[in-house]
Design an enzyme around this catalytic site. Structure first.
Site, PDB file in Angstrom:
ATOM      1  N   GLY A 133     -60.008  46.248 -30.427  1.00  0.00           N
ATOM      2  CA  GLY A 133     -60.874  46.025 -29.279  1.00  0.00           C
ATOM      3  C   GLY A 133     -60.359  44.891 -28.417  1.00  0.00           C
ATOM      4  O   GLY A 133     -59.306  44.305 -28.674  1.00  0.00           O
ATOM      5  N   ASP A 134     -61.131  44.583 -27.385  1.00  0.00           N
ATOM      6  CA  ASP A 134     -60.771  43.577 -26.392  1.00  0.00           C
ATOM      7  C   ASP A 134     -61.876  42.536 -26.358  1.00  0.00           C
ATOM      8  O   ASP A 134     -63.037  42.850 -26.081  1.00  0.00           O
ATOM      9  CB  ASP A 134     -60.627  44.245 -25.024  1.00  0.00           C
ATOM     10  CG  ASP A 134     -60.149  43.297 -23.935  1.00  0.00           C
ATOM     11  OD1 ASP A 134     -60.260  42.070 -24.111  1.00  0.00           O
ATOM     12  OD2 ASP A 134     -59.664  43.783 -22.898  1.00  0.00           O
ATOM     13  N   PHE A 135     -61.539  41.256 -26.642  1.00  0.00           N
ATOM     14  CA  PHE A 135     -62.594  40.240 -26.709  1.00  0.00           C
ATOM     15  C   PHE A 135     -63.213  39.944 -25.352  1.00  0.00           C
ATOM     16  O   PHE A 135     -64.216  39.241 -25.269  1.00  0.00           O
ATOM     17  CB  PHE A 135     -62.127  38.957 -27.402  1.00  0.00           C
ATOM     18  CG  PHE A 135     -60.832  38.350 -26.926  1.00  0.00           C
ATOM     19  CD1 PHE A 135     -60.561  38.149 -25.585  1.00  0.00           C
ATOM     20  CD2 PHE A 135     -59.877  37.934 -27.850  1.00  0.00           C
ATOM     21  CE1 PHE A 135     -59.383  37.566 -25.156  1.00  0.00           C
ATOM     22  CE2 PHE A 135     -58.680  37.343 -27.438  1.00  0.00           C
ATOM     23  CZ  PHE A 135     -58.437  37.148 -26.091  1.00  0.00           C
ATOM     24  N   HIS A 153     -57.393  28.252 -25.225  1.00  0.00           N
ATOM     25  CA  HIS A 153     -56.469  27.476 -24.381  1.00  0.00           C
ATOM     26  C   HIS A 153     -55.581  28.364 -23.512  1.00  0.00           C
ATOM     27  O   HIS A 153     -54.904  27.863 -22.620  1.00  0.00           O
ATOM     28  CB  HIS A 153     -55.630  26.527 -25.239  1.00  0.00           C
ATOM     29  CG  HIS A 153     -54.435  27.149 -25.899  1.00  0.00           C
ATOM     30  ND1 HIS A 153     -53.318  26.427 -26.274  1.00  0.00           N
ATOM     31  CD2 HIS A 153     -54.163  28.434 -26.267  1.00  0.00           C
ATOM     32  CE1 HIS A 153     -52.427  27.216 -26.827  1.00  0.00           C
ATOM     33  NE2 HIS A 153     -52.910  28.433 -26.835  1.00  0.00           N
TER      34      HIS A 153
END
Length: 243
Positions: A133-135, A153
């Site tokens: 998935g994609d955060f 960061h």
């Protein structure tokens, strides 16, 4: 250190340094000025440079894993979610030290596909689920601890806030958020974290002070509880949900 040195001396990074003046003037990454696109977009289109970058991150991860495990105790957590956990090195090390815990490695599909071998070789594959998935879209629920090492960061405040808000949405009331980051000191004393911050100005992203992390976390409805320093430049920034 070899992978990191090879990356820093590689042409695609050295070219980015030629645009440092534009970065200082605009606040945007020098890499974007030099290459016309964000680092991660560039790497998707340049597999040879991506391989150099990956080796650098593997080496950096080994150092970061050792420093985090030396100072932070994961014994109280049943399920640990490693958000953007790369090849699973940190999660494998945590599970190796905590045989009663289970893990969830959450990564983009192309990265997640490479994690199985390391988890199996570490003997923790049976206690670790890999979720693709994609955060920026969502983060899996069900964790007691949500770990993000050198993730925040990489992004400016707006993008970092989206990631943290998705983590907050996934967290239960008793869960903890743990950020592995180089926290900038407030004063003028020399610090390796400050040199890393300059490198992040070049390639994209930024390091932050404890106060800046506290403010960013508060915007995501999270409260900074403590910063645990390590022997190296990185610390563990711990936060809890706020109603």
């Amino acid at each position: 250190m070899r992978g990191l040195v090879m990356m820093l001396e590689s042409p695609f990074i050295r070219q980015a340094w030629t645009s440092l003046i534009e970065a200082v003037s605009s606040g945007d990454a020098a890499f974007d000025h030099a290459h016309g696109q964000h680092l991660f977009d560039y790497l998707r289109e340049h597999p040879n440079d991506a391989a150099v970058f990956d080796q650098a991150m593997v080496g950096a991860s080994r150092q970061l894993v050792a420093s985090i495990l030396d100072v932070y105790d994961f014994a109280g957590y049943r399920t640990i979610v490693d958000v953007g956990g790369g090849n699973g090195a940190l999660l494998a090390a945590i599970l190796g030290r905590n045989p009663g815990a289970r893990g969830i490695l959450y990564e983009l599909p192309d990265v997640a596909a490479r994690a199985g071998g390391l988890l199996a070789a570490s003997g923790v594959a049976d206690r670790c689920e890999v979720i693709e998935g994609d955060f920026f879209e969502f983060v899996p629920r069900g964790g007691d601890a949500y770990v993000l090492t050198q993730i925040i960061h990489d992004w400016d405040d707006a993008a970092a806030l989206r990631i943290l808000e998705n983590c907050r949405a996934a967290m239960g009331d008793d869960a903890r958020l743990l950020l592995g980051e180089a926290v900038l000191p407030e004063g003028t004393e020399p610090s390796l974290a400050k040199l890393i911050d300059i490198e992040m100005l070049v390639i994209g992203g930024q390091e932050r002070t404890e106060a800046e992390y506290r403010e960013l976390l508060e915007r995501a409805r999270l409260r900074l509880t403590r910063v645990v320093p390590s022997a190296g430049p990185h610390s563990v920034v711990e936060a809890v949900p706020v109603a």
